[in-house]
Scaffold this motif. Structure first.
Motif, mmCIF file in Angstrom:
data_model
loop_
_atom_site.group_PDB
_atom_site.id
_atom_site.type_symbol
_atom_site.label_atom_id
_atom_site.label_comp_id
_atom_site.label_asym_id
_atom_site.label_seq_id
_atom_site.Cartn_x
_atom_site.Cartn_y
_atom_site.Cartn_z
ATOM 1 N N ASN A 12 -32.388 -27.642 -32.807
ATOM 2 C CA ASN A 12 -33.246 -27.921 -31.652
ATOM 3 C C ASN A 12 -33.746 -26.663 -30.965
ATOM 4 O O ASN A 12 -34.759 -26.696 -30.259
ATOM 5 C CB ASN A 12 -32.512 -28.823 -30.654
ATOM 6 N N ASP A 13 -33.053 -25.519 -31.150
ATOM 7 C CA ASP A 13 -33.481 -24.277 -30.505
ATOM 8 C C ASP A 13 -34.068 -23.267 -31.493
ATOM 9 O O ASP A 13 -34.292 -22.108 -31.146
ATOM 10 C CB ASP A 13 -32.322 -23.640 -29.734
ATOM 11 N N ASN A 14 -34.321 -23.690 -32.719
ATOM 12 C CA ASN A 14 -34.980 -22.873 -33.751
ATOM 13 C C ASN A 14 -34.206 -21.608 -34.093
ATOM 14 O O ASN A 14 -34.779 -20.640 -34.604
ATOM 15 C CB ASN A 14 -36.407 -22.494 -33.343
ATOM 16 N N THR A 15 -32.913 -21.563 -33.869
ATOM 17 C CA THR A 15 -32.152 -20.374 -34.252
ATOM 18 C C THR A 15 -31.875 -20.323 -35.751
ATOM 19 O O THR A 15 -31.382 -19.309 -36.250
ATOM 20 C CB THR A 15 -30.828 -20.304 -33.475
ATOM 21 N N ASP A 16 -32.190 -21.407 -36.466
ATOM 22 C CA ASP A 16 -32.148 -21.347 -37.933
ATOM 23 C C ASP A 16 -33.548 -21.178 -38.512
ATOM 24 O O ASP A 16 -33.763 -21.385 -39.690
ATOM 25 C CB ASP A 16 -31.489 -22.596 -38.519
ATOM 26 N N ASP A 17 -34.504 -20.839 -37.685
ATOM 27 C CA ASP A 17 -35.914 -20.574 -38.033
ATOM 28 C C ASP A 17 -36.536 -21.652 -38.910
ATOM 29 O O ASP A 17 -37.334 -21.370 -39.806
ATOM 30 C CB ASP A 17 -36.112 -19.185 -38.658
ATOM 31 N N PHE A 18 -36.197 -22.913 -38.637
ATOM 32 C CA PHE A 18 -36.842 -24.012 -39.362
ATOM 33 C C PHE A 18 -38.323 -24.104 -39.013
ATOM 34 O O PHE A 18 -39.150 -24.483 -39.839
ATOM 35 C CB PHE A 18 -36.145 -25.331 -39.017
ATOM 36 N N LEU A 19 -38.656 -23.767 -37.779
ATOM 37 C CA LEU A 19 -40.012 -23.925 -37.297
ATOM 38 C C LEU A 19 -40.809 -22.652 -37.545
ATOM 39 O O LEU A 19 -40.483 -21.582 -37.039
ATOM 40 C CB LEU A 19 -39.983 -24.254 -35.793
ATOM 41 N N ARG A 20 -41.864 -22.768 -38.348
ATOM 42 C CA ARG A 20 -42.799 -21.666 -38.553
ATOM 43 C C ARG A 20 -44.112 -21.997 -37.856
ATOM 44 O O ARG A 20 -44.402 -23.147 -37.587
ATOM 45 C CB ARG A 20 -43.068 -21.420 -40.032
ATOM 46 N N VAL A 21 -44.896 -20.966 -37.590
ATOM 47 C CA VAL A 21 -46.091 -21.136 -36.775
ATOM 48 C C VAL A 21 -47.321 -20.656 -37.538
ATOM 49 O O VAL A 21 -47.375 -19.509 -37.988
ATOM 50 C CB VAL A 21 -45.964 -20.366 -35.452
ATOM 51 N N ASN A 22 -48.309 -21.543 -37.657
ATOM 52 C CA ASN A 22 -49.582 -21.182 -38.274
ATOM 53 C C ASN A 22 -50.513 -20.528 -37.248
ATOM 54 O O ASN A 22 -50.285 -20.600 -36.043
ATOM 55 C CB ASN A 22 -50.272 -22.427 -38.837
ATOM 56 N N ASN A 23 -51.589 -19.945 -37.736
ATOM 57 C CA ASN A 23 -52.682 -19.438 -36.886
ATOM 58 C C ASN A 23 -52.178 -18.466 -35.822
ATOM 59 O O ASN A 23 -52.694 -18.421 -34.705
ATOM 60 C CB ASN A 23 -53.411 -20.583 -36.173
ATOM 61 N N SER A 24 -51.170 -17.674 -36.137
ATOM 62 C CA SER A 24 -50.494 -16.884 -35.118
ATOM 63 C C SER A 24 -50.826 -15.401 -35.211
ATOM 64 O O SER A 24 -51.075 -14.850 -36.283
ATOM 65 C CB SER A 24 -48.979 -17.077 -35.209
ATOM 66 N N VAL A 25 -50.790 -14.763 -34.041
ATOM 67 C CA VAL A 25 -50.889 -13.314 -33.903
ATOM 68 C C VAL A 25 -49.584 -12.842 -33.280
ATOM 69 O O VAL A 25 -49.167 -13.356 -32.237
ATOM 70 C CB VAL A 25 -52.078 -12.901 -33.016
ATOM 71 N N LYS A 26 -48.948 -11.864 -33.895
ATOM 72 C CA LYS A 26 -47.615 -11.442 -33.465
ATOM 73 C C LYS A 26 -47.561 -9.928 -33.344
ATOM 74 O O LYS A 26 -47.982 -9.203 -34.233
ATOM 75 C CB LYS A 26 -46.579 -11.930 -34.483
ATOM 76 N N TYR A 27 -47.013 -9.470 -32.221
ATOM 77 C CA TYR A 27 -46.818 -8.034 -32.009
ATOM 78 C C TYR A 27 -45.328 -7.748 -31.867
ATOM 79 O O TYR A 27 -44.634 -8.399 -31.073
ATOM 80 C CB TYR A 27 -47.549 -7.553 -30.754
ATOM 81 N N THR A 28 -44.840 -6.773 -32.639
ATOM 82 C CA THR A 28 -43.458 -6.312 -32.556
ATOM 83 C C THR A 28 -43.471 -4.846 -32.170
ATOM 84 O O THR A 28 -44.090 -4.023 -32.861
ATOM 85 C CB THR A 28 -42.725 -6.499 -33.896
ATOM 86 N N SER A 29 -42.822 -4.528 -31.087
ATOM 87 C CA SER A 29 -42.845 -3.158 -30.590
ATOM 88 C C SER A 29 -41.960 -2.259 -31.439
ATOM 89 O O SER A 29 -41.058 -2.742 -32.144
ATOM 90 C CB SER A 29 -42.357 -3.125 -29.137
#
Length: 389
Positions: free
Chosen positions: A143-160
Motif C-alpha cells: 500500500n505504500d509502494n516500498t516494494d516499488d510495484f507502482l511505476r509511473v508513465n509520462n514522468s520527468v524525474k530529477y535526482t540531485s
C-alpha cells in the motif's frame, strides 16, 4: 556481461574527428523457488514460484560520454515470470523501467519515461521488502509502494548529486490528455541523508486515479499516468519517514508510512476511503561475507470510512525471516518464512477493493503474491535459487 563500443564519428568534408565513448550493459536476475503456503482458498499448497527474494528481470543500461562531465543515459528493464516465461507488468516489453536522460556529477540526473517514484531509493531502503527481503515481505498490498510495484508513465524525474551526504528526488508525471491536464497526474518528492553509520529518509507521493486505466487514451473512468497500482482509487497519497543505523555487522532500521486512498474501487465513486498506517522494525545481520540473516516485524492498521457499516478498523501483524547464502559471486540460495495474522471485524468491500474476507466476514490474511487465506492466519515458507548476471 558487458559490451563496449568505442565510436569514432568522421564528419564528411572535415579533416578532423570527434571522439565519444559509450557503453551498454546487459544485466538481469533469475529467481526460482519452491514455496509452501498454509492456506490459500482453504487449502495448503506447494508451488514453484518466481517472485521471492527478487523479481526476475533482464535489462539494458547505456551511457555515452558527451564531454564536460555530461553523459547521456538510458535504461530498458523487462520483468518476467521464469516459471512460464510470461511478461510481467501487464505484458509490457519493458514494464519495470524505460527511460532516457542526461546526467552530470555536479548538477545531477534528469530522466524521462516510465520510472519509479521518489519513495524508491529513499524511504524504501528502510524496509525489509525494499532493502533485502523481497516482495512477500511487503506491507499489505504494497500500500505504500516500498516494494516499488507502482511505476509511473509520462514522468520527468530529477535526482540531485550527493551534497554533503544528502540526495534528493523530485518527480512529475503528465496526464498526456488534451483538456485534462490538471487531472490524472502525479508528483513525488523524497530524500535520503547519510552520515557515517546513520541514515534518515523521507518521501511523499500523490497519484490521481491510480490503477484505473493503463492505455494511452483517457476515458471517463481512467488515467494513463500510473498503471500498476495494487489498489484502485480516485486519489492516493503516500508519506513516510525512516531511519537506519549500522552497528558492526548489523543494520537496524525503523520506518513509518501513511497511505490514504480516496473513493476506493473501480467506479471511483464508492465514497469509501482507506487510511493505512505501516510501522516496521527490522535488522539485517551479516554473519560472514557470504551469509546474511534478516528479521522484521511489521504492523499495519487500516481505518476504513464511508461504508454503510460506519468506520471500521482492520489490522495486520506480520513477521518476516530471511537466510541468504551466496555460493558464488553471482548465485545464492535463500530461505524465507513469512507469517501474517489479521484482526478487526466485518468491513465494507467496494467493487475492486483489495481486502479479502473470511467466510465470517472478518479480514482474511493474504501475504503478497499469495491467494487469500480463508482464515485470519497465513504462513509461507519459500526456498529459492537466485542467479544474477
Amino acid at each position: 556481461m558487458k559490451i563496449k563500443w568505442i565510436a569514432i564519428a568522421v564528419w564528411a568534408g572535415v579533416g578532423g574527428t570527434a571522439h565519444a565513448q559509450s557503453s551498454v550493459t546487459l544485466y538481469g536476475i533469475i529467481n526460482q523457488a519452491l514455496t509452501w503456503s498454509s492456506n490459500q482458498g482453504g487449502h495448503s499448497a506447494v508451488q514453484l514460484t518466481g517472485n521471492g527474494e527478487y523479481g526476475s528481470r533482464w535489462g539494458l543500461k547505456g551511457v555515452e560520454d558527451l564531454g564536460g562531465g555530461y553523459r547521456a543515459i538510458f535504461t530498458l528493464e523487462n520483468g518476467f515470470n521464469p516459471v512460464n516465461g510470461a511478461l510481467g507488468q501487464n505484458n509490457r516489453m519493458f514494464g519495470r523501467q524505460a527511460f532516457v536522460g542526461l546526467s552530470h556529477p555536479r548538477y545531477g540526473t534528469l530522466t524521462f519515461g516510465r520510472q519509479y517514484d521518489a519513495i524508491v531509493g529513499t524511504l524504501q531502503t528502510m524496509t525489509s521488502n525494499g532493502a533485502w527481503g523481497g516482495v512477500m515481505f511487503s506491507h499489505p498490498y504494497d500500500n505504500d509502494n516500498t516494494d516499488d510495484f507502482l511505476r509511473v508513465n509520462n514522468s520527468v524525474k530529477y535526482t540531485s548529486p550527493n551534497i554533503h551526504g544528502f540526495t534528493g528526488i523530485a518527480m512529475y508525471a503528465f496526464s498526456n490528455a488534451a483538456g485534462d491536464f490538471a487531472n490524472n497526474r502525479m508528483w513525488s518528492l523524497g530524500g535520503i541523508y547519510t552520515n557515517g553509520p546513520f541514515a534518515i529518509a523521507a518521501a511523499y507521493s500523490l497519484y490521481d486515479r491510480p490503477g484505473v486505466n493503463t492505455t494511452t487514451t483517457v476515458n471517463t473512468s481512467g488515467a494513463i499516468t500510473c498503471c500498476d497500482a495494487p489498489i484502485t482509487s480516485k486519489r492516493e497519497q503516500i508519506a513516510g519517514i525512516g531511519a537506519s543505523y549500522v552497528l558492526g555487522a548489523a543494520k537496524f532500521s525503523v520506518m513509518y508510512s501513511n497511505a490514504i486512498y480516496n473513493n476506493v474501487g473501480t467506479t471511483l465513486t464508492s465514497g469509501i476511503n482507506y487510511r493505512f498506517n505501516n510501522y516496521e522494525a527490522n535488522v539485517r545481520y551479516t554473519i560472514s561475507p557470504t551469509l546474511l540473516v534478516g528479521v522484521a516485524y511489521t504492523y499495519t492498521s487500516n481505518s476504513i470510512t464511508g461504508g454503510s457499516q460506519g468506520p471500521t478498523q482492520v489490522h495486520w501483524h506480520q513477521v518476516n525471516l530471511l537466510v541468504d547464502e551466496f555460493i558464488s559471486k553471482r548465485t545464492s540460495v535463500y530461505a524465507e518464512l513469512i507469517w501474517m495474522r489479521t484482526g478487526g471485524g466485518a468491513f465494507p468491500r467496494p467493487t475492486g477493493g483489495p481486502i479479502p474476507a473470511t467466510p465470517s466476514g472478518s479480514p482474511a490474511a493474504q501475504i503478497e503474491t499469495m491467494l487469500p487465506s480463508t482464515s485470519r492466519n497465513q504462513t509461507v515458507v519459500s526456498i529459492g535459487l537466485v542467479h544474477k548476471f
